[in-house]
Motif scaffolding. Structure first.
Motif, mmCIF file in Angstrom:
data_model
loop_
_atom_site.group_PDB
_atom_site.id
_atom_site.type_symbol
_atom_site.label_atom_id
_atom_site.label_comp_id
_atom_site.label_asym_id
_atom_site.label_seq_id
_atom_site.Cartn_x
_atom_site.Cartn_y
_atom_site.Cartn_z
ATOM 1 N N PHE A 266 0.894 -1.166 0.000
ATOM 2 C CA PHE A 266 0.000 0.000 0.000
ATOM 3 C C PHE A 266 0.923 1.203 0.000
ATOM 4 O O PHE A 266 1.440 1.582 1.053
ATOM 5 C CB PHE A 266 -0.879 0.039 1.251
ATOM 6 N N GLY B 211 -3.008 -5.932 12.630
ATOM 7 C CA GLY B 211 -2.136 -5.281 11.662
ATOM 8 C C GLY B 211 -1.172 -6.234 10.983
ATOM 9 O O GLY B 211 -0.329 -5.806 10.188
ATOM 10 N N SER B 212 -1.295 -7.545 11.250
ATOM 11 C CA SER B 212 -0.325 -8.481 10.672
ATOM 12 C C SER B 212 -0.642 -8.837 9.215
ATOM 13 O O SER B 212 0.182 -9.454 8.541
ATOM 14 C CB SER B 212 -0.230 -9.749 11.532
ATOM 15 N N GLY B 213 -1.827 -8.454 8.733
ATOM 16 C CA GLY B 213 -2.132 -8.668 7.312
ATOM 17 C C GLY B 213 -3.219 -9.673 7.012
ATOM 18 O O GLY B 213 -3.465 -9.997 5.845
ATOM 19 N N LYS B 214 -3.937 -10.148 8.050
ATOM 20 C CA LYS B 214 -4.944 -11.202 7.848
ATOM 21 C C LYS B 214 -6.078 -10.758 6.917
ATOM 22 O O LYS B 214 -6.422 -11.464 5.969
ATOM 23 C CB LYS B 214 -5.540 -11.635 9.205
ATOM 24 N N THR B 215 -6.643 -9.594 7.213
ATOM 25 C CA THR B 215 -7.772 -9.142 6.405
ATOM 26 C C THR B 215 -7.324 -8.843 4.976
ATOM 27 O O THR B 215 -8.023 -9.162 4.012
ATOM 28 C CB THR B 215 -8.450 -7.907 7.055
ATOM 29 N N THR B 216 -6.143 -8.270 4.842
ATOM 30 C CA THR B 216 -5.601 -8.003 3.500
ATOM 31 C C THR B 216 -5.500 -9.314 2.715
ATOM 32 O O THR B 216 -5.903 -9.384 1.547
ATOM 33 C CB THR B 216 -4.215 -7.327 3.614
#
Ligand code: ADP
Ligand code: MG
Length: 264
Positions: free
Chosen positions: A12, A38-43
């Motif tokens: 991003f 904030g570790s990137g799971k949803t991304t």
């Protein structure tokens, strides 16, 4: 493997949300995806389901390449998701929501409806039967004719879970299925997911509740700062020092590090 994520990255602007993440989900199994905020799971889930494009990397579902495909195409292939916040139409009844979830409705194709009305009726009948069966499973059958907006938060989660099953998906992505749910209902949701696995369903679950992860998952993948920190059988992974440290370093979401420490 039903789902294979191969070295997926997502930037991003200057921020790298995912660095070459690889993971797999095996047919018939429940795979957990965990990691601090904030570790990137949803991304990652947004990329798998087609809501975001990866910057690089490949994703195959049932042997077919899906990265960059739009969400509706991925869903049509049988890879369906629920959202962290439930989005069911509130002004429709519970049953109407269920029937909306059924895919490939013959009746929606004008030509089919004209030429084969019996086939359309039979499909509608099958959808109705499946909807009743699924509503019974989550004990919502007595609410079938009530507006979805009137259900409790936990009941809405249960509705979202069974609605997605109306489409007969081959893989279901669940984003925090028990977040914000009353503890008494958490057990119900866990039981329903277990029952669905027995019926042959495959899940990839993002969840913060470690008791739920332990109860449900066959294997888990831990993300930390956009990288895969650990992957494997639940107990072995949760016992790892570095996994515990990642949660503590991230400031510890409520209960999570303590749960890892005390239940391990
Ligand atoms: P998780 O779901 O594990 O809490 P996210 O996938 O939401 O993590 O976020 C991973 C990182 O990517 C975070 O640093 C977040 O701020 C950043 N991020 C997520 N979505 C966007 C976006 N649309 N634009 C910019 N940064 C984003
Ligand atoms: Mg998230």
């Amino acid at each position: 493997m039903l789902l294979e994520v191969d070295r997926v990255a997502r930037h991003f602007g200057g921020l790298i949300a995912l660095h070459d993440v690889s993971l797999t989900a095996e047919e018939g199994k429940i795979t957990g995806l965990i990691g601090p905020n904030g570790s990137g799971k949803t991304t990652l889930v947004n990329i798998i389901s087609g809501f975001l494009r990866p910057t690089s990397g490949r994703i195959t579902f049932d042997g077919q390449s899906i990265e960059g495909s739009p969400p509706y195409k991925i869903a049509r292939m049988g890879l369906c998701r629920t959202f962290q916040i439930t989005l069911n139409p509130q002004r429709m009844t519970v049953m109407e929501n269920m029937l909306l979830g059924a895919r490939q409705q013959l009746g929606e194709q004008v030509i089919m409806a004209a030429l084969h009305p019996w086939a359309v009726r039979r499909e509608e009948q099958r959808n109705l039967e499946r909807a009743w069966h699924l509503l019974e499973l989550v004990k919502l059958q007595n609410h079938a004719n009530e507006l979805a907006g009137g259900l409790s938060g936990g009941q809405k989660k249960l509705l979202a879970l069974v609605q997605v099953l109306m489409a007969r998906p081959r893989l279901i992505l669940l984003d925090e299925p028990v977040a914000g749910v009353n503890p008494r209902l958490i057990d119900d949701i866990v039981e329903v997911i277990k029952q669905l696995q027995k019926d042959g369903e495959t899940f990839l679950i993002i969840e913060h509740n470690m008791a739920v992860i332990r109860e449900l998952c066959d294997t888990i993948c831990v993300l930390d700062m956009g990288r895969v920190l650990a992957e494997g059988p639940v107990e072995a992974v949760l016992a790892r020092e570095d996994v515990l440290r990642a949660y503590i370093a991230a400031g510890g979401e409520v209960g999570t590090p303590a749960e890892i420490a005390t239940q391990g």
